[in-house]
Design a protein around this motif. Structure first.
Motif, PDB file in Angstrom:
ATOM      1  N   ASP A 178       0.819  -1.222   0.000  1.00 27.69           N
ATOM      2  CA  ASP A 178       0.000   0.000   0.000  1.00 27.69           C
ATOM      3  C   ASP A 178       0.852   1.271   0.000  1.00 27.69           C
ATOM      4  O   ASP A 178       0.326   2.378  -0.189  1.00 27.69           O
ATOM      5  N   LEU A 179       2.158   1.110   0.179  1.00 28.47           N
ATOM      6  CA  LEU A 179       3.032   2.278   0.355  1.00 28.47           C
ATOM      7  C   LEU A 179       3.024   3.239  -0.836  1.00 28.47           C
ATOM      8  O   LEU A 179       2.927   4.454  -0.634  1.00 28.47           O
ATOM      9  N   PRO A 180       3.121   2.768  -2.097  1.00 31.40           N
ATOM     10  CA  PRO A 180       3.103   3.725  -3.216  1.00 31.40           C
ATOM     11  C   PRO A 180       1.838   4.581  -3.233  1.00 31.40           C
ATOM     12  O   PRO A 180       1.900   5.788  -3.474  1.00 31.40           O
ATOM     13  N   ALA A 181       0.690   3.962  -2.962  1.00 34.78           N
ATOM     14  CA  ALA A 181      -0.570   4.727  -2.953  1.00 34.78           C
ATOM     15  C   ALA A 181      -0.566   5.745  -1.817  1.00 34.78           C
ATOM     16  O   ALA A 181      -1.035   6.885  -1.981  1.00 34.78           O
ATOM     17  N   PHE A 182      -0.021   5.351  -0.647  1.00 36.42           N
ATOM     18  CA  PHE A 182       0.052   6.275   0.488  1.00 36.42           C
ATOM     19  C   PHE A 182       0.957   7.463   0.152  1.00 36.42           C
ATOM     20  O   PHE A 182       0.610   8.619   0.430  1.00 36.42           O
ATOM     21  N   MET A 183       2.105   7.185  -0.484  1.00 36.47           N
ATOM     22  CA  MET A 183       3.019   8.280  -0.839  1.00 36.47           C
ATOM     23  C   MET A 183       2.386   9.202  -1.872  1.00 36.47           C
ATOM     24  O   MET A 183       2.637  10.414  -1.866  1.00 36.47           O
ATOM     25  N   ASN A 184       1.563   8.664  -2.753  1.00 27.32           N
ATOM     26  CA  ASN A 184       0.850   9.530  -3.706  1.00 27.32           C
ATOM     27  C   ASN A 184      -0.080  10.491  -2.974  1.00 27.32           C
ATOM     28  O   ASN A 184      -0.217  11.664  -3.353  1.00 27.32           O
ATOM     29  N   ARG A 185      -0.716   9.990  -1.919  1.00 24.62           N
ATOM     30  CA  ARG A 185      -1.593  10.867  -1.121  1.00 24.62           C
ATOM     31  C   ARG A 185      -0.772  11.935  -0.393  1.00 24.62           C
ATOM     32  O   ARG A 185      -1.218  13.079  -0.238  1.00 24.62           O
ATOM     33  N   ILE A 186       0.435  11.553   0.056  1.00 24.57           N
ATOM     34  CA  ILE A 186       1.352  12.520   0.693  1.00 24.57           C
ATOM     35  C   ILE A 186       1.720  13.617  -0.309  1.00 24.57           C
ATOM     36  O   ILE A 186       1.709  14.818   0.013  1.00 24.57           O
ATOM     37  N   ILE A 187       2.044  13.220  -1.554  1.00 26.79           N
ATOM     38  CA  ILE A 187       2.430  14.187  -2.590  1.00 26.79           C
ATOM     39  C   ILE A 187       1.269  15.127  -2.895  1.00 26.79           C
ATOM     40  O   ILE A 187       1.455  16.344  -3.047  1.00 26.79           O
ATOM     41  N   CYS A 188       0.052  14.574  -2.974  1.00 29.52           N
ATOM     42  CA  CYS A 188      -1.137  15.409  -3.240  1.00 29.52           C
ATOM     43  C   CYS A 188      -1.353  16.437  -2.128  1.00 29.52           C
ATOM     44  O   CYS A 188      -1.669  17.607  -2.394  1.00 29.52           O
ATOM     45  N   LEU A 189      -1.142  16.006  -0.872  1.00 36.21           N
ATOM     46  CA  LEU A 189      -1.294  16.936   0.252  1.00 36.21           C
ATOM     47  C   LEU A 189      -0.215  18.013   0.195  1.00 36.21           C
ATOM     48  O   LEU A 189      -0.499  19.197   0.439  1.00 36.21           O
ATOM     49  N   ALA A 190       1.013  17.624  -0.143  1.00 35.64           N
ATOM     50  CA  ALA A 190       2.104  18.604  -0.256  1.00 35.64           C
ATOM     51  C   ALA A 190       1.774  19.654  -1.319  1.00 35.64           C
ATOM     52  O   ALA A 190       1.987  20.857  -1.109  1.00 35.64           O
ATOM     53  N   ASP A 191       1.228  19.199  -2.452  1.00 34.62           N
ATOM     54  CA  ASP A 191       0.842  20.142  -3.512  1.00 34.62           C
ATOM     55  C   ASP A 191      -0.223  21.119  -3.004  1.00 34.62           C
ATOM     56  O   ASP A 191      -0.176  22.314  -3.306  1.00 34.62           O
TER      57      ASP A 191
END
Length: 202
Positions: free
Chosen positions: A17-30
């Protein structure tokens, strides 16, 4: 292990699940207005609601690394496990896992909760850290974050023997959280171990 798998919390499931979680982190950073691609993803943290699950996870993750430390912070144990093989996800290499034991708070979703990034500036206070963040990320508008549903929390968590102050800013929306600090977890743990060594020699 069976219980962990039923809950989707077995390390193999969490790593998947880590890649999907990191994508959510990137979206929040944006959304916050910060670009983290140039900064180290110091560690990743998970959250669980029961002592039994925390104990099981503690043992399960030891198959993937070595316990760096176990310290009482804000009245509960927080375990840090350094990965034998750092996690490679996107542009980041994550060296450690933070596993806090529950403190009575119930999380609506158990599992990955935040990633903590190290930013330059060597900040020793929250004021210095805020200045560093504002300087590095000029697009960040602190006043607008609340309107975007992003909660900002400043803290200075410290273990009993830590010598190195590590002020931290957390930006949270829903179940996703980004934390920024100026000192890696490895550096903080080293400061703690040095303090213990000094105390033991006195």
């Amino acid at each position: 292990m069976k219980k962990l798998k039923q809950l989707g919390l077995h390390p193999e499931q969490m790593l998947a699940d880590l890649p999907a979680f990191m994508n959510r982190i990137i979206c929040l950073a944006d959304e916050i207005g910060i670009s983290l691609s140039s900064y180290a993803a110091d560690h990743i943290a998970l959250r669980v609601n029961s002592q039994d699950i925390a104990l099981e996870l503690h043992q399960a993750w030891l198959a993937y690394g070595t316990e760096w430390s176990q310290a009482i912070i804000n009245g509960r144990p927080i375990v840090v496990i350094g990965f034998d093989k750092p996690l490679q996800v996107g542009e980041w290499t994550i060296e450690a896992l933070e596993l806090p034991y529950p403190n009575g708070k119930t999380y609506p979703q158990q599992g990955w909760e935040h990633v903590e990034f190290v930013i330059p500036g060597n900040a020793m206070s929250l004021e210095q850290l805020e200045q560093s963040i504002s300087s590095i990320f000029p697009a960040l508008n602190w006043q607008q974050l609340a309107d975007q549903g992003i909660k900002v929390k400043a803290s200075s968590p410290a273990g009993e023997h830590e010598r190195l102050p590590n002020p931290t800013y957390a930006f949270k929306k829903g179940n996703i959280c980004i934390k920024l600090h100026s000192h890696s977890l490895a550096a903080v743990i080293t400061s703690e171990q040095q303090d213990k060594h000094v105390n033991n020699n006195n």
